[in-house]
Design a protein around this motif. Structure first.
Motif, short mmCIF file in Angstrom:
data_model
loop_
_atom_site.label_atom_id
_atom_site.label_comp_id
_atom_site.label_asym_id
_atom_site.label_seq_id
_atom_site.Cartn_x
_atom_site.Cartn_y
_atom_site.Cartn_z
N VAL A 90 21.92 29.86 2.08
CA VAL A 90 22.49 29.46 0.79
C VAL A 90 22.19 27.98 0.58
CG1 VAL A 90 24.60 29.19 -0.56
CG2 VAL A 90 24.31 31.19 0.92
N THR A 91 21.51 27.66 -0.51
CA THR A 91 21.15 26.26 -0.77
C THR A 91 22.00 25.61 -1.86
OG1 THR A 91 19.40 27.05 -2.25
CG2 THR A 91 18.77 26.50 0.01
N ARG A 92 22.67 26.43 -2.67
CA ARG A 92 23.51 25.84 -3.73
C ARG A 92 24.50 26.88 -4.24
NH1 ARG A 92 19.82 23.52 -7.66
NH2 ARG A 92 19.91 25.45 -8.84
N HIS A 93 25.71 26.43 -4.52
CA HIS A 93 26.72 27.28 -5.13
C HIS A 93 26.80 26.95 -6.61
CE1 HIS A 93 28.55 28.91 -1.40
NE2 HIS A 93 28.08 27.79 -0.88
N GLU A 94 26.83 27.99 -7.44
CA GLU A 94 26.90 27.80 -8.90
C GLU A 94 27.95 28.74 -9.46
OE1 GLU A 94 22.93 28.77 -10.07
OE2 GLU A 94 22.10 26.85 -9.41
N GLY B 207 18.37 33.91 -13.84
CA GLY B 207 17.99 32.55 -13.45
C GLY B 207 17.62 32.41 -11.99
N GLY B 208 17.38 33.51 -11.31
CA GLY B 208 16.99 33.43 -9.91
C GLY B 208 18.14 33.27 -8.94
N ALA B 209 19.36 33.30 -9.44
CA ALA B 209 20.54 33.17 -8.57
C ALA B 209 20.92 34.55 -8.02
CB ALA B 209 21.69 32.55 -9.34
N PHE B 210 21.93 34.55 -7.14
CA PHE B 210 22.44 35.79 -6.57
C PHE B 210 23.95 35.80 -6.67
CE2 PHE B 210 18.31 35.31 -4.76
CZ PHE B 210 17.84 36.61 -4.58
N ARG B 211 24.49 36.97 -6.99
CA ARG B 211 25.94 37.15 -7.09
C ARG B 211 26.39 37.95 -5.87
NH1 ARG B 211 25.93 38.95 -11.78
NH2 ARG B 211 26.61 37.06 -12.85
N THR B 212 27.49 37.51 -5.23
CA THR B 212 27.97 38.23 -4.05
C THR B 212 28.85 39.40 -4.46
OG1 THR B 212 29.89 36.78 -3.84
CG2 THR B 212 27.91 36.16 -2.61
N ALA B 213 28.73 40.47 -3.71
CA ALA B 213 29.54 41.68 -3.95
C ALA B 213 30.08 42.14 -2.60
CB ALA B 213 28.70 42.77 -4.59
N GLU B 214 31.40 42.13 -2.45
CA GLU B 214 32.00 42.57 -1.19
C GLU B 214 31.82 44.08 -1.05
OE1 GLU B 214 36.43 42.54 0.31
OE2 GLU B 214 35.54 40.55 0.58
N THR B 215 31.45 44.50 0.14
CA THR B 215 31.10 45.90 0.39
C THR B 215 31.76 46.35 1.68
OG1 THR B 215 28.95 45.51 -0.64
CG2 THR B 215 29.16 47.51 0.68
N ARG B 216 32.21 47.59 1.72
CA ARG B 216 32.79 48.15 2.95
C ARG B 216 31.67 48.76 3.80
NH1 ARG B 216 37.65 49.57 4.74
NH2 ARG B 216 38.64 49.04 2.79
N LEU B 217 31.68 48.46 5.10
CA LEU B 217 30.69 49.04 6.00
C LEU B 217 31.06 50.49 6.27
CD1 LEU B 217 28.17 48.54 7.75
CD2 LEU B 217 29.70 47.96 9.63
N TRP B 218 30.11 51.40 6.09
CA TRP B 218 30.34 52.83 6.27
C TRP B 218 29.37 53.37 7.31
CZ3 TRP B 218 25.76 55.16 5.43
CH2 TRP B 218 24.84 54.50 4.62
N PHE B 219 29.72 54.54 7.85
CA PHE B 219 28.87 55.22 8.82
C PHE B 219 28.72 56.68 8.43
CE2 PHE B 219 30.98 51.78 11.11
CZ PHE B 219 29.88 51.08 11.56
N ASP B 220 27.52 57.22 8.63
CA ASP B 220 27.30 58.64 8.39
C ASP B 220 27.96 59.49 9.47
OD1 ASP B 220 25.40 58.79 6.00
OD2 ASP B 220 24.46 57.28 7.28
N TYR C 241 31.67 43.27 4.32
CA TYR C 241 30.66 42.22 4.33
C TYR C 241 30.22 41.99 2.89
CZ TYR C 241 27.28 46.02 3.81
OH TYR C 241 26.59 47.10 3.34
N ARG C 242 29.30 41.06 2.67
CA ARG C 242 28.88 40.74 1.32
C ARG C 242 27.40 41.02 1.13
NH1 ARG C 242 32.97 38.44 2.92
NH2 ARG C 242 31.79 37.48 4.63
N GLN C 243 27.08 41.70 0.03
CA GLN C 243 25.70 41.86 -0.40
C GLN C 243 25.42 40.81 -1.47
OE1 GLN C 243 24.99 45.86 -1.71
NE2 GLN C 243 25.26 46.74 0.33
N TYR C 244 24.15 40.43 -1.58
CA TYR C 244 23.75 39.40 -2.54
C TYR C 244 22.82 40.06 -3.56
CZ TYR C 244 25.92 36.05 0.54
OH TYR C 244 26.85 35.35 1.27
N GLU C 245 23.33 40.19 -4.79
CA GLU C 245 22.61 40.90 -5.85
C GLU C 245 21.99 39.89 -6.80
OE1 GLU C 245 25.82 43.15 -7.48
OE2 GLU C 245 25.85 44.58 -5.79
N ALA C 246 20.75 40.16 -7.19
CA ALA C 246 20.03 39.25 -8.09
C ALA C 246 20.79 39.08 -9.40
CB ALA C 246 18.63 39.77 -8.35
N ALA C 247 20.87 37.83 -9.85
CA ALA C 247 21.52 37.49 -11.12
C ALA C 247 20.52 36.72 -11.97
CB ALA C 247 22.77 36.65 -10.84
#
Length: 199
Positions: free
Chosen positions: A106-110, A172-185, A164-170
């Motif tokens: 992570v190089t910058r928070h916006e 302007g080239g930024a990424f938005r974090t989305a909290e996700t639950r870890l699941w198992f098959d 954990y958090r996934q980083y989804e493209a937003a």
């Protein structure tokens, strides 16, 4: 090393983690993981396993444990989004095939978004270990199987990950974090793996 020995090794390292430096912890995890992922019997199990989809995640140890040993199957072309590991210490290696890993920092928070920069690239193959550490440049990554055949990777997390958090493209080239639950098959699938492999 068989799956029981790997789980026992991770449990022992977990119990000693407060007495070890991070480098010593990663060194011990890497040694056990390399021995496990270069076992021809373990590799044969992965090659013969029939995943339920193009991406399958199996928890090898008990879900009650304070750590996790995870076997992931990647179909051709399958990959993960950029994600973190909730600040755990861990390690990843391939059991079969190869996957490409790209680490990010992570190089910058916006506001609600962040800017990410690539921090390195690594080919994960049997016996080759990539560490997971809380530092910014060793916590975020994506993985992808770019080959035409299946790959299987083994992930060890010294602290069990539940969210954990996934980083989804937003824009302007930024990424938005989305909290996700870890699941198992499947859970506790380790009992079906070989328990006598020593190669």
């Amino acid at each position: 090393m068989d799956v029981t020995a790997l789980i026992d090794a991770v449990s022992r390292i977990k119990s000693q983690a407060d007495e070890l430096t991070r480098q010593e912890t990663i060194g011990q995890l890497s040694g056990a993981l390399a021995e496990f992922t270069t076992s021809t019997q373990n590799q044969h199990f992965a090659e013969e396993y029939h995943p339920s989809g193009n991406y399958t995640r199996l928890l090898l140890n008990s879900p009650q444990d304070a750590y996790q040993v995870v076997l992931v199957f990647w179909g051709p072309g399958q990959g993960s989004p950029i994600h973190d590991h909730d600040d755990t210490i861990g390690a990843v290696s391939a059991l079969t095939g190869e996957t490409r890993e790209i680490k990010y920092v992570v190089t910058r928070h916006e506001g609600e978004c962040v800017q990410l920069t690539e921090a390195g690239e690594f080919t994960i193959a049997p016996g080759r270990i990539t560490p997971i550490l809380p530092e910014d440049d060793k916590q975020l990554h994506l993985m992808v199987n770019e080959k035409a055949h299946w790959a299987a990777t083994v992930h060890v997390y010294l602290t069990a990950i539940h969210r954990y958090r996934q980083y989804e493209a937003a824009p302007g080239g930024a990424f938005r974090t989305a909290e996700t639950r870890l699941w198992f098959d499947e859970w506790g699938v380790g009992r079906r793996m070989p328990t006598s492999a020593r190669s």
